[in-house]
Design an enzyme around this catalytic site. Structure first.
Site, PDB file in Angstrom:
ATOM      1  CB  SER A   7      -0.722   0.023   1.318  1.00 26.80           C
ATOM      2  OG  SER A   7      -1.324  -1.021   1.579  1.00 26.80           O
ATOM      3  CG  HIS A  21      -2.808  -0.919  -3.273  1.00 24.31           C
ATOM      4  ND1 HIS A  21      -3.382   0.011  -3.041  1.00 24.31           N
ATOM      5  CD2 HIS A  21      -2.858  -1.630  -2.140  1.00 24.31           C
ATOM      6  CE1 HIS A  21      -3.587   0.349  -1.808  1.00 24.31           C
ATOM      7  NE2 HIS A  21      -3.299  -0.866  -1.195  1.00 24.31           N
TER       8      HIS A  21
HETATM    9  N1  CAA Z   1     -18.221 -11.758  -2.124  1.00 25.21           N
HETATM   10  C1  CAA Z   1     -18.998 -11.116  -3.045  1.00 25.21           C
HETATM   11  N2  CAA Z   1     -19.766  -9.913  -2.293  1.00 25.21           N
HETATM   12  C2  CAA Z   1     -19.612  -9.595  -0.956  1.00 25.21           C
HETATM   13  C3  CAA Z   1     -18.598 -10.527  -0.245  1.00 25.21           C
HETATM   14  C4  CAA Z   1     -18.077 -11.474  -0.971  1.00 25.21           C
HETATM   15  N3  CAA Z   1     -16.898 -12.289  -0.251  1.00 25.21           N
HETATM   16  N4  CAA Z   1     -18.861 -10.079   0.993  1.00 25.21           N
HETATM   17  C5  CAA Z   1     -19.585  -9.162   0.887  1.00 25.21           C
HETATM   18  N5  CAA Z   1     -20.329  -8.853  -0.012  1.00 25.21           N
HETATM   19  C6  CAA Z   1     -21.022  -7.965  -0.330  1.00 25.21           C
HETATM   20  C7  CAA Z   1     -22.467  -7.992   0.345  1.00 25.21           C
HETATM   21  O1  CAA Z   1     -23.269  -9.055  -0.015  1.00 25.21           O
HETATM   22  C8  CAA Z   1     -23.044  -6.587   0.352  1.00 25.21           C
HETATM   23  O2  CAA Z   1     -23.686  -6.428  -0.939  1.00 25.21           O
HETATM   24  P1  CAA Z   1     -25.134  -6.113  -1.028  1.00 25.21           P
HETATM   25  O3  CAA Z   1     -25.285  -4.542  -0.222  1.00 25.21           O
HETATM   26  O4  CAA Z   1     -25.505  -6.020  -2.363  1.00 25.21           O
HETATM   27  O5  CAA Z   1     -26.112  -7.129  -0.329  1.00 25.21           O
HETATM   28  C9  CAA Z   1     -21.732  -5.786   0.250  1.00 25.21           C
HETATM   29  O6  CAA Z   1     -20.789  -6.430  -0.396  1.00 25.21           O
HETATM   30  C10 CAA Z   1     -21.434  -5.036   1.635  1.00 25.21           C
HETATM   31  O7  CAA Z   1     -21.288  -6.069   2.726  1.00 25.21           O
HETATM   32  P2  CAA Z   1     -21.783  -6.009   3.901  1.00 25.21           P
HETATM   33  O8  CAA Z   1     -23.235  -6.040   3.929  1.00 25.21           O
HETATM   34  O9  CAA Z   1     -21.306  -7.198   4.481  1.00 25.21           O
HETATM   35  O10 CAA Z   1     -21.250  -4.905   4.781  1.00 25.21           O
HETATM   36  P3  CAA Z   1     -21.515  -3.322   4.682  1.00 25.21           P
HETATM   37  O11 CAA Z   1     -22.789  -2.837   3.881  1.00 25.21           O
HETATM   38  O12 CAA Z   1     -21.703  -3.026   6.183  1.00 25.21           O
HETATM   39  O13 CAA Z   1     -20.406  -2.722   4.163  1.00 25.21           O
HETATM   40  C11 CAA Z   1     -18.083  -2.259   3.725  1.00 25.21           C
HETATM   41  C12 CAA Z   1     -19.007  -2.779   4.588  1.00 25.21           C
HETATM   42  C13 CAA Z   1     -18.012  -3.052   2.321  1.00 25.21           C
HETATM   43  C14 CAA Z   1     -16.632  -2.698   4.530  1.00 25.21           C
HETATM   44  C15 CAA Z   1     -18.222  -0.773   3.722  1.00 25.21           C
HETATM   45  O14 CAA Z   1     -18.430  -0.291   5.122  1.00 25.21           O
HETATM   46  C16 CAA Z   1     -17.340  -0.219   3.038  1.00 25.21           C
HETATM   47  O15 CAA Z   1     -16.973  -0.153   1.612  1.00 25.21           O
HETATM   48  N6  CAA Z   1     -16.462   0.479   3.726  1.00 25.21           N
HETATM   49  C17 CAA Z   1     -15.205   1.465   3.299  1.00 25.21           C
HETATM   50  C18 CAA Z   1     -14.087   0.351   3.083  1.00 25.21           C
HETATM   51  C19 CAA Z   1     -12.823   1.280   2.644  1.00 25.21           C
HETATM   52  O16 CAA Z   1     -12.921   2.434   2.586  1.00 25.21           O
HETATM   53  N7  CAA Z   1     -11.705   0.421   2.157  1.00 25.21           N
HETATM   54  C20 CAA Z   1     -10.462   0.785   1.618  1.00 25.21           C
HETATM   55  C21 CAA Z   1      -9.708   1.046   2.858  1.00 25.21           C
HETATM   56  S1  CAA Z   1      -8.034   1.499   2.497  1.00 25.21           S
HETATM   57  C22 CAA Z   1      -7.324   0.077   1.695  1.00 25.21           C
HETATM   58  O17 CAA Z   1      -7.897  -1.301   1.688  1.00 25.21           O
HETATM   59  C23 CAA Z   1      -6.142   0.242   1.137  1.00 25.21           C
HETATM   60  C24 CAA Z   1      -4.801  -0.349   2.024  1.00 25.21           C
HETATM   61  O18 CAA Z   1      -3.932  -0.282   1.457  1.00 25.21           O
HETATM   62  C25 CAA Z   1      -5.018  -0.331   3.331  1.00 25.21           C
END
Ligand code: CAA
Length: 588
Positions: free
Chosen positions: A119, A140
Site C-alpha cells: 500500500s 493494489h
Molecule cells: N463476495 C461478494 N460480495 C460480498 C462479499 C463477498 N465475499 N462479502 C460481502 N459482499 C457484499 C455483500 O453481499 C453486500 O452487498 P449488498 O449490499 O448488495 O448485499 C456488500 O458486499 C457489503 O457487505 P456487507 O453488507 O457485509 O457490509 P456493509 O454494507 O456493512 O459494508 C463495507 C461493509 C463494504 C466494508 C463498507 O462499509 C465499505 O465499503 N467501507 C469502506 C471500506 C474502505 O474504505 N476500504 C478501503 C480501505 S483502504 C485499503 O484497503 C487500502 C489499503 O492499502 C489499506
C-alpha cells in the site's frame, strides 16, 4: 500471455480477499503462507467470507465449492513453479518483501509477472530485489477485496508497458476498475485517505470528540460507508501504522506522523477487527459485530431546559431549513429576517419545501398545515423575547454575528439558549459578546437542513452542561443525530473533510493522477459517494478555499495551506458548478 494460474503469498485480510476474488473468476490459485497455522487461518477467512456471500445470495453453494476447489493451500514456495502471476500480500516490511521476491524470482517461470499488493512501500525497491525488474508491478487492492472494485496498478520506471497492460487486463478480468499510476508512497487512495484517518485518531486521542461521534459525523455528514475509526479497525491498526510511518518517512509531512495512540494499541496487540479489538471491541476476532459501541441516540442526558418556542434569525437556505425542521417537530418558530419581504420569502420557501415533502409522501397534508401554522415571519428581533431558543443563521461574518448576539442578549429572556449555526467562526467569540456565555452553543446543521440528519453541537469552554444537554435533546426531538465536539475550526466534519479535498488538489497539481482517476479511486476504492473534485465543484471553490484557509489559520499546519491551484481557480472566478466552471467545465 493469458494469465490462468496465480500465486498469492500471504493470507491475511488482504491476501485471503485477493485469493477469493481471483478464484471466483475462474483462475487457479496457489495460496501460500509461512506456517500451517497461518495457512489454516487464511483458509478459514476464505471459507467464512464465501459462506457470507452465499448467505447474501451473491454466490451459489456449488460455485462456492468450485471457488474453494480452485485454491491450493500450501506452505511450499516451489508450488509457484507453474504460475503466470504472483501477488504478494504480506505485511508492510520492505526487508520481508524483498526476501520473498528474491525467492519467488528463483522459482516462478521466466514469463511470470511478480506483483506486490503493497500500500505504501516502493515497488521499485522491491523490483530490484529480483532479476526481472521489468516484470515487477504493483497491483493494489482495497479492503474488502471481494467488495471494492478499484485497483491501483503501479508502474515503476523499469516496469515494461507490456507487463502493465497484462496487469490492467487481469484486473479487468476480475471485474475491477484499474488505474495506472507511478510509484509514490500511498499511491492515490491511501495518500488521500491516511492523512484524514490520522487526523481522526488525533481528535479521538485528544478527547475532542468520542469515537462514536467522530464516526457518525463522517457517515452522516459526508455519506461515507464507515467512520474513520471503524475503518482503521477494518484496515488493521498495525497496517495503518506501517502505511503512515512509510508515508511520513517519504514526505516528512507531520500530518502523516502516526498518532501516538496507534502505536500503543498495536503494541498492546489491539490490531483492530482481526484481533477482536482496536478502537472498538468486536464479538470475536474477524467479526464485524461491535459489542461496546455506545448508542448515542439513547444515552441518558442530565438536566435539560424545555424548548417549546424558538426563533431563527436569517432568511437564507439554512435559516428556512432549520425553521422547517423545528416547526415540523411541533415547536413554534419566529423567523426574523432583515425585512418583512425577506421574511415572507423565507416562509414561502418553507411552504414550498413542505409541499415537496407532501408530494413525496414524506409528510401528510395535515402535518404540513399544522407545521406551517407554527411558523411566523417578521423583521423585528423584539419578537424573540419569549423564545426558549434562538438559532442564528445569518452571513458568515464575525462582526455581523457578534452585533447580532449583543442584540439577542438584550432581547431574549433569561434562560433562553442562544445558538449559532456558524461552520467556521469560533463560537466563543459570539458567547463573550453576550452577558450569558454559558447559554451560548453551536448548532451546526448541514445543508439541506431538512434532509441531512447530522448536527454538530459545539461546546465552548464556557457552555454549561445543561445547555449542551438541551441542544442534544432538541436535536433528538427534531429527528436529527447530534454529535458533540469542542470549539475548533471546522468542528469534526469540515476539519476532516477539507484537508483531504485540498490534498486531492495538490495531487492533481503534482500531475500524479488526473481528476477522473482521483475521483474514481475514492469512489470505488473507499466507497465515497462523490470523488473530491466532484464534491469541490458542488460545494463551491470559494467556499472550500475559505474553509481551508480558516483551518490553516487555526491549526498553522503547513499541510493545511490552501493548494495554489484552488486559489488560482477562485481568482479566475471558476467557482464550480454555480459558475459553470470549476475543476470541470459544465458550460455545455
Ligand atoms: N463476495 C461478494 N460480495 C460480498 C462479499 C463477498 N465475499 N462479502 C460481502 N459482499 C457484499 C455483500 O453481499 C453486500 O452487498 P449488498 O449490499 O448488495 O448485499 C456488500 O458486499 C457489503 O457487505 P456487507 O453488507 O457485509 O457490509 P456493509 O454494507 O456493512 O459494508 C463495507 C461493509 C463494504 C466494508 C463498507 O462499509 C465499505 O465499503 N467501507 C469502506 C471500506 C474502505 O474504505 N476500504 C478501503 C480501505 S483502504 C485499503 O484497503 C487500502 C489499503 O492499502 C489499506
Amino acid at each position: 500471455m493469458a494469465i490462468s494460474r496465480v500465486g498469492v503469498i500471504g493470507l491475511g485480510t488482504m491476501g485471503a480477499g485477493i485469493a477469493e476474488v481471483i478464484a471466483r473468476n475462474g483462475h487457479g490459485v496457489v495460496a501460500i503462507e509461512s506456517s500451517t497455522a497461518a495457512l489454516e487461518h487464511g483458509r478459514e477467512m476464505m471459507e467464512n467470507s464465501t459462506a457470507r456471500a452465499v448467505k447474501r445470495g451473491k454466490l451459489t453453494e456449488a460455485d462456492r465449492a468450485a471457488l474453494l476447489g480452485r485454491v491450493t493451500f500450501t506452505t511450499d514456495y516451489p508450488a509457484l513453479s507453474d504460475v503466470d502471476l504472483v501477488i504478494e500480500a504480506v505485511s508492510e516490511s520492505l526487508e520481508l518483501k524483498k526476501a520473498i521476491f528474491a525467492q519467488v524470482d528463483s522459482i516462478a517461470p521466466p514469463h511470470a509477472i511478480l506483483a506486490s499488493n503493497t500500500s505504501s512501500l516502493s515497488v521499485t525497491d522491491i523490483a530490484v530485489a529480483t532479476q526481472r525488474p521489468a516484470q515487477v508491478v504493483g497491483i493494489h487492492f482495497f479492503n474488502p477485496a471481494p467488495v471494492l472494485s478499484f485497483v491501483e496498478i503501479v508502474k515503476t520506471v523499469v516496469t515494461s508497458q507490456e507487463v502493465v497492460d497484462e496487469a490492467v487486463g487481469f484486473a479487468r478480468s476480475l471485474g475491477k476498475e484499474p488505474v495506472v499510476i507511478g510509484d509514490r508512497a500511498g499511491f492515490i487512495a491511501n495518500a488521500l485517505l491516511f492523512g484524514y484517518l490520522n487526523h481522526a485518531v488525533s481528535m479521538y486521542e485528544s478527547k475532542y470528540a468520542t469515537r462514536e461521534d467522530i464516526d457518525d459525523a463522517m457517515k452522516l455528514g459526508c455519506g461515507y460507508p464507515m467512520g474513520p475509526l471503524m475503518l482503521l479497525d477494518l484496515i488493521g491498526l498495525d497496517t495503518a501504522y506501517e502505511i503512515l510511518d512509510t508515508m511520513y518517512k517519504q514526505g516528512r509531512d507531520r500530518l502523516h506522523a502516526p498518532a501516538p495512540i496507534l502505536k500503543q494499541l498495536v503494541t498492546a496487540g489491539l490490531r483492530g477487527r482481526k484481533s477482536g479489538r482496536g478502537f472498538y471491541t468486536y464479538e470475536a476476532p474477524g467479526s464485524p459485530v461491535v459489542v461496546d459501541a455506545v448508542d448515542t441516540e439513547t444515552v441518558e442526558l442530565g438536566e435539560t431546559r424545555a424548548i417549546a418556542s424558538a426563533g431563527v434569525v436569517g432568511s437564507g437556505t439554512m435559516a428556512s431549513g432549520i425553521a422547517e425542521v423545528l416547526a415540523k417537530a411541533g415547536i413554534d418558530v419566529v423567523l426574523v429576517a432583515r425585512s418583512a419581504d425577506k421574511a415572507n420569502q423565507a416562509v414561502t420557501r418553507i411552504q414550498e419545501s413542505m409541499d415537496k415533502a407532501v408530494a413525496k409522501g414524506k409528510l401528510t397534508e395535515e402535518e404540513r398545515d399544522a407545521a406551517l401554522l407554527r411558523v411566523r415571519g417578521t423583521a423585528s428581533l423584539r419578537e424573540l423575547s419569549y423564545a426558549d431558543l434562538v438559532v442564528e443563521a445569518v452571513v458568515e461574518d464575525l462582526e455581523v454575528k457578534r452585533a447580532l448576539f449583543v442584540e439577542l442578549d438584550r432581547t431574549c429572556k433569561e434562560g433562553a439558549i442562544l445558538a449559532t449555526t456558524t461552520s467556521s467562526l469560533p463560537v466563543i467569540d459570539l458567547a463573550v459578546a453576550t452577558g450569558r456565555p454559558a447559554d451560548v452553543v453551536g448548532l451546526h446543521f448541514f445543508n439541506p437542513a431538512a434532509v441531512m440528519k447530522l448536527v454538530e453541537v459545539v461546546r465552548t469552554v464556557a457552555t454549561s452542561q445543561e445547555v449542551v444537554n438541551t441542544a442534544i435533546a432538541l436535536c433528538r426531538n427534531v429527528g436529527k443525530h447530534p454529535v458533540t465536539c469542542g470549539d475548533r475550526a471546522g468542528f469534526i466534519v469540515n476539519a476532516l473533510l477539507f484537508p483531504y479535498l485540498n490534498d486531492s488538489v495538490r495531487m492533481l497539481e503534482a500531475n500524479y493522477a488526473s481528476a477522473d482517476d482521483i475521483d474514481l479511486a475514492m469512489k470505488k476504492g473507499c466507497g465515497y459517494p462523490m470523488g473530491p473534485f466532484e464534491l469541490l465543484d458542488v460545494v463551491g471553490l470559494d467556499v472550500s478555499h475559505s474553509i481551508q484557509r480558516t483551518l490553516y489559520l487555526e491549526f498553522r499546519e503547513p499541510g493545511f495551506a490552501p493548494a495554489p491551484r484552488l486559489e488560482h481557480l477562485v481568482t479566475a472566478g471558476y467557482l464550480g458548478r454555480k459558475t459553470g466552471h470549476g475543476f470541470r467545465d459544465y458550460s455545455s
